[in-house]
Design an enzyme around this catalytic site. Structure first.
Site, PDB file in Angstrom:
ATOM      1  N   TYR A  82       0.829  -1.213   0.000  1.00  0.00           N
ATOM      2  CA  TYR A  82       0.000   0.000   0.000  1.00  0.00           C
ATOM      3  C   TYR A  82       0.862   1.261   0.000  1.00  0.00           C
ATOM      4  CZ  TYR A  82      -4.160  -2.835   1.089  1.00  0.00           C
ATOM      5  OH  TYR A  82      -5.178  -3.752   1.047  1.00  0.00           O
ATOM      6  N   LYS A 126       3.020 -15.405   2.632  1.00  0.00           N
ATOM      7  CA  LYS A 126       2.999 -16.162   1.372  1.00  0.00           C
ATOM      8  C   LYS A 126       4.459 -16.486   1.051  1.00  0.00           C
ATOM      9  CE  LYS A 126       0.680 -17.805  -2.135  1.00  0.00           C
ATOM     10  NZ  LYS A 126      -0.122 -19.029  -1.971  1.00  0.00           N
ATOM     11  N   ASP A 131      -3.501 -17.921   1.842  1.00  0.00           N
ATOM     12  CA  ASP A 131      -4.651 -18.582   1.198  1.00  0.00           C
ATOM     13  C   ASP A 131      -5.244 -19.645   2.120  1.00  0.00           C
ATOM     14  OD1 ASP A 131      -2.149 -19.683   0.785  1.00  0.00           O
ATOM     15  OD2 ASP A 131      -2.487 -20.296  -1.288  1.00  0.00           O
ATOM     16  N   ASP A 159      -5.561  -6.466   5.916  1.00  0.00           N
ATOM     17  CA  ASP A 159      -6.734  -5.728   5.460  1.00  0.00           C
ATOM     18  C   ASP A 159      -7.819  -6.714   5.017  1.00  0.00           C
ATOM     19  OD1 ASP A 159      -8.364  -3.705   4.608  1.00  0.00           O
ATOM     20  OD2 ASP A 159      -7.165  -3.130   2.870  1.00  0.00           O
ATOM     21  N   ASP A 169     -11.469  -8.192   7.229  1.00  0.00           N
ATOM     22  CA  ASP A 169     -12.847  -8.064   6.730  1.00  0.00           C
ATOM     23  C   ASP A 169     -13.529  -9.431   6.757  1.00  0.00           C
ATOM     24  OD1 ASP A 169     -12.544  -5.356   6.236  1.00  0.00           O
ATOM     25  OD2 ASP A 169     -13.445  -5.449   4.244  1.00  0.00           O
TER      26      ASP A 169
END
Ligand code: NAD
Length: 358
Positions: free
Chosen positions: A140, A189, A221, A245, A249
């Protein structure tokens, strides 16, 4: 105690949920003899409309001089055509970076009275997860560029982490794990990304200094899947900015509603940045149906983490529990035979429990 609080209501449902959090803070101030001085500032779409800039310097100055900052939410379709540098969301990134609040704590707990979209046998032993998300680096904050290569449109986003950026947020997660179950899950990852390999190395090295913390590792994942299959087995998650992030959610959905979750962003000092994890929810803005509990919880986290007001924060947490236990529901968490209330009623009900009138 006197505390200066920078208040950014923001866009969409931001002002609606903030109004309820302010009611609650005023009640706490009265009950515990504190004085909260609110400095209302503009950021996001509201700031673009009034000043042309998503993050006016005046707001940044106030944020950096206040004891802490509360933010509703920013953004909405009205500002979708702003330049990438002046989009409302850029204001958020700018504030987080300027404050150097590198650790974002996102607790996700299922109230036993509320429904989860997951089956009862999966949530049987409860869900109580703390996500520690790195907040001021990663993709980001990397360079974003667009170009044309061999006549083909191309875009690049750079994800970069330094050892120190990982260490400082990992320390927060290790310390939190010690206060909880002692289990820390690093989500990455590492089978693909160089940054993830560095996270594993740094966290692995730090684990030697925390013999009472059991560190385990999971690919992002798989974690997305385990949050749905085995959420009760997860306690503290430590992860980089973008993974945090997305996973938070997802976690908020399995505990009932994104409107329930507060968050706290902290750095080296006591000053913090507090916001609910939801966005500006343009689809329900102005309808008085938003759930302000995430924003109220964020205010409670501010009292505890930045101001050391532990009893005061507990009184808010307890009042939220009573609100739920006594059957009050906003539309997003409504169940049969419960009492549907508007956003603007929630703060009053919670305040009545804080002063012990109900
Ligand atoms: P959102 O979180 O605003 O909404 C997602 C869904 O959840 C919507 O259906 C919405 O109605 C619902 N919802 C959200 N908060 C709720 C609440 N308190 N009570 C009840 N329901 C609630 O996410 P989005 O739709 O992806 O984004 C909308 C805008 O918000 C975009 O401009 C986005 O960039 C911005 N955004 C801002 C922040 C922030 O300010 N921290 C965070 C995320 C998104």
């Amino acid at each position: 105690m006197v505390k200066n609080i920078c208040v950014i209501e923001g866009d969409g449902i931001g002002p609606e949920v903030m109004a309820e959090a302010i009611k609650v803070l005023n009640t706490v101030a009265e009950k515990y003899n504190h004085k909260f001085v609110y400095h209302y500032c503009l950021a996001g779409g509201a700031a673009i409309d009034k000043t042309g800039k998503c993050l006016p310097q005046e707001t940044l100055d106030k944020v950096l001089s206040a004891d802490s900052t509360l933010l509703g939410a920013v953004g909405g379709p009205k500002w979708d055509n702003e330049s990438p540098e002046n989009r409302p969301e850029k204001a958020l990134l700018g504030i987080r970076k300027a404050m150097q609040v590198y650790a974002n704590l996102r607790p996700q707990k299922l109230f036993k009275e509320l429904d989860s979209p997951l089956k009862a046998n999966i949530v049987g032993s409860g869900i109580d997860i703390m996500i520690v998300r790195e907040l001021v680096s990663g993709v980001y904050f990397g360079q974003h560029s667009e170009s044309v290569e061999n006549t083909e449109k191309t875009a690049t986003d750079i994800m970069k982490y330094t050892e120190n950026e990982i260490k400082r947020v990992a320390k927060v997660a290790f310390e939190l794990s010690l206060k909880r179950s002692g289990n820390l899950l690093l989500v990455d990852k590492a089978n693909v990304l160089a940054t993830s390999k560095l996270w594993r190395k740094v966290v692995g090295d730090m684990a030697k200094s925390y013999p009472n913390v059991n560190v385990s590792y999971m690919y992002v994942d798989n974690c997305a899947m385990q949050l749905i299959k085995n959420p009760s087995k997860i306690d503290v998650i430590l992860t980089e900015n973008m993974f945090g992030d997305i996973l938070s959610d997802e976690a908020s959905a399995i505990v009932g509603s994104i409107g329930m979750a507060g968050s706290c962003s902290i750095g080296d000092g006591s000053r913090g940045f507090y916001e609910a994890i939801h966005g500006s929810a343009p689809d329900i803005a102005g309808k008085d149906i938003a759930n302000p509990i995430g924003m109220i919880s964020s205010a409670s986290m501010m009292l505890k983490n930045s101001f050391g007001m532990f009893d005061e924060a507990k009184s808010i947490e307890r009042a939220i529990e009573l609100f739920i236990q006594n059957g009050y529901r906003t539309q997003d968490i409504m169940q049969p035979d419960k009492k549907l209330v508007k956003c603007s009623e929630v703060g009053d009900i919670i305040c009545s429990y804080i002063i012990g009138r109900s």
